[in-house]
Design an enzyme around this catalytic site. Structure first.
Site, PDB file in Angstrom:
ATOM      1  N   LYS A  80       0.850  -1.199   0.000  1.00 30.14           N
ATOM      2  CA  LYS A  80       0.000   0.000   0.000  1.00 30.14           C
ATOM      3  C   LYS A  80       0.884   1.247   0.000  1.00 30.14           C
ATOM      4  CE  LYS A  80      -4.007   1.909   2.514  1.00 30.14           C
ATOM      5  NZ  LYS A  80      -4.883   1.745   3.675  1.00 30.14           N
ATOM      6  N   SER A 155      -9.784   1.923   2.596  1.00 28.82           N
ATOM      7  CA  SER A 155      -8.923   2.664   1.708  1.00 28.82           C
ATOM      8  C   SER A 155      -7.947   1.799   0.919  1.00 28.82           C
ATOM      9  CB  SER A 155      -8.133   3.698   2.505  1.00 28.82           C
ATOM     10  OG  SER A 155      -7.308   3.053   3.477  1.00 28.82           O
ATOM     11  N   SER A 179      -9.869  -0.441   6.857  1.00 29.34           N
ATOM     12  CA  SER A 179      -9.299  -0.403   5.508  1.00 29.34           C
ATOM     13  C   SER A 179      -8.524  -1.628   5.058  1.00 29.34           C
ATOM     14  CB  SER A 179      -8.413   0.827   5.350  1.00 29.34           C
ATOM     15  OG  SER A 179      -9.227   1.959   5.247  1.00 29.34           O
TER      16      SER A 179
HETATM   17  N1  GLN Z   1     -13.245   4.117   5.928  1.00 33.65           N
HETATM   18  C1  GLN Z   1     -12.687   4.598   7.167  1.00 33.65           C
HETATM   19  C2  GLN Z   1     -12.312   6.045   7.007  1.00 33.65           C
HETATM   20  O1  GLN Z   1     -12.609   6.584   6.008  1.00 33.65           O
HETATM   21  C3  GLN Z   1     -11.504   3.770   7.556  1.00 33.65           C
HETATM   22  C4  GLN Z   1     -10.272   4.098   6.826  1.00 33.65           C
HETATM   23  C5  GLN Z   1      -9.096   3.285   7.211  1.00 33.65           C
HETATM   24  O2  GLN Z   1      -9.221   2.254   7.886  1.00 33.65           O
HETATM   25  N2  GLN Z   1      -7.931   3.771   6.828  1.00 33.65           N
HETATM   26  O3  GLN Z   1     -11.740   6.644   7.843  1.00 33.65           O
END
Ligand code: GLN
Length: 497
Positions: A80, A155, A179
């Protein structure tokens, strides 16, 4: 000839160690696959062809010299784009970091290299890991290999999509609110959020430091465990890193068994907003756990319904402080520096151009929640809710060994559907967020396809902090039973590309 991109990481490593395959042949097969399909999928932001081949050659030379190879030596991985990589671009999916080349490796990157894992490149993500669909990337969305018009989760959608499209057998993600697990659920792959502090955050570009956690992504439970073992463990460079032995995750994955285990079904994760096919597959999973010999009970966690609200105060608050470093002076993009403008103006012009709408929204929310006069009402209350959620988990784990729930309320939604509706987007993480707030360990693994749309459904398993091995023990048992029943969704049935 077998298609090398269809092998598991464990099989690939064994074949390289025995000399049946060379690491270079494996890397070349994956690079060719990337070339063939990534134009459509867009899982990668950067492919490091030369670096990957050099790493692979080094593995083959090591073997030729008779040196002992590590358990994942020569296995390709997609990283990532939120982990720093020396000499390789790291953008976090943001324009503000365009052109920035980190001068150092994250601890996780370093550990991958030391384990002779072959890093293929950096994967697409929502900007600074804020989002649930990868649509917030400044570099365009990623498609879900099961249906390219749908989101691959977020994400870490680039990482999950790279696995589901056979561009890499292993990937790394980060999980601040879901994410790793949510992308795993919607792409039919396995994703684990280790216990907070289990994997070093040094060199992981910070979003919300008290929640961020790197972890393994793979197509099988065993592969995730093998990667978990490589990246986990104490790091003196991260002050929140846990100084204790890594839980025996590989051993647990090899000995999948739920006989006699006490498993709790989270009562609150059901009802309105949950897709019928998701609930059907989840109920079947619970039935399966019973058949396999687990003792299943229902557990109520009454504070979980406030988790989303608490998260959307805590995460933006921390991000408003963490992202202050992107000032147009130190990293990447700089806008309007014509030699006459004061530095403050250059900073605001850079941020106006470099940050996308979701990042700006969160910085504003967080700055407001932390401002004097509002701090107690917002940030303070959210921290209290966080304590209540921790207590719910503590009480639950007095009665059961692990908790289970669906990972997400729905299967992959169409690209574009929620992008202008932040609340709808935030709901994708309803079931995953409590574990980030409490800091415990959780996994998502495939539990079938939803009958109404044929898309993957994820089963979430949650274990107490530092009991990550329980995830793998339960996960491996479930995976084996489901594979016997309907074949592994990814290993036997390639998504249409
Ligand atoms: N979807 C969540 C957010 O937008 C989690 C994101 C994540 O785990 N990086 O914050």
């Amino acid at each position: 000839m077998t298609d090398l991109t269809r092998l598991t990481a464990a099989e690939t490593a064994a074949k390289i160690a025995s000399g049946e395959l060379t690491a270079v042949a494996v890397a070349e097969a994956h690079l060719a696959r990337i070339e063939a399909v990534d134009e459509k999928v867009h899982a990668f932001l950067h492919v490091d062809r030369e670096g990957a081949l050099a790493q692979a050659r080094a593995v083959d030379e090591k073997r030729a010299r008779g040196e002992k190879l590590g358990p994942l030596a020569g296995v390709p991985l997609a990283l990532k784009d939120v982990f720093t990589t020396e000499g390789i671009p790291t953008t976090c999916g943001s324009k503000i970091l365009e052109g920035w080349i980190p001068p150092y490796d994250a601890t996780l990157t370093k550990r991958l290299k030391e384990a002779d894992v072959v890093v293929l490149g950096k994967t697409n993500m929502d900007e600074f890991a804020m989002g649930s669909s990868t649509e917030n990337s400044a570099y365009g969305p990623t498609g879900n290999p099961w249906d390219l018009t749908r989101i691959p989760g977020g994400s870490g959608g680039g990482s999950s999509a790279s696995l589901a499209s056979f561009q890499a057998p292993l990937a790394v993600g980060t999980d601040t609110g879901g994410s790793i697990r949510q992308p795993a659920a919607v792409t039919g792959t396995v994703g684990v959020k280790p216990t907070y502090g289990g994997v070093s955050r040094f060199g992981l570009v910070a979003f919300s430091s008290s929640l961020d956690q790197g972890g393994p992504c793979a197509r099988t439970v065993l592969d995730a465990a093998l990667l978990h073992e490589v990246i986990a463990g104490h790091d003196p460079l991260d002050s929140t890193s846990i100084d204790a032995p890594v839980p025996p995750v590989v051993e647990a994955a090899l000995g999948g068994d739920v006989r006699g285990m006490r498993i709790g079904v989270v009562k609150e994760f059901a009802g309105e907003g949950y897709q019928a096919g998701v609930m059907q597959r989840f109920s079947e999973s619970v039935e399966l756990l019973r058949e396999l010999g687990a003792e299943v009970t229902e557990i109520s966690c009454p504070s979980f319904d406030k988790a989303l609200a608490a998260y959307y105060l805590i995460a933006p608050s921390e991000c408003s402080s963490n992202l202050a470093r992107f000032d147009g002076l130190r990293y990447g993009l700089r806008t309007g520096d014509d030699g006459t403008r004061p530095a403050e103006d250059v900073t605001s012009l850079t941020r106006a151009e470099g940050f996308g709408p979701e990042v700006k929204r969160r910085i504003m929310l967080g700055t407001y929640a932390l401002s004097s006069g509002y701090y107690d009402a917002y940030y303070g209350s959210a921290q209290k809710v966080r304590t209540l959620i921790k207590r719910d988990f503590e009480k639950a784990f007095e009665q059961v060994d692990v908790l289970v729930s669906p990972t997400t309320p729905t299967t992959a939604f169409p690209i574009g559907e929620r992008v202008d509706d932040p609340m709808a987007m935030y709901l994708a993480d309803l079931c995953t967020i409590p574990s980030n707030l409490a800091g415990n360990a959780a996994m998502s693994l495939p539990c079938g396809l939803a009958p109404e749309d044929g898309l993957p459904v994820g089963l979430q398993i949650i274990a107490p902090a530092m009991k990550d091995d329980r995830l793998y023990k339960v996960g491996a048992a479930v995976e084996a039973a489901f594979t016997a029943r309907w074949g592994h969704p990814l290993l036997e049935e390639a998504p249409s590309l």
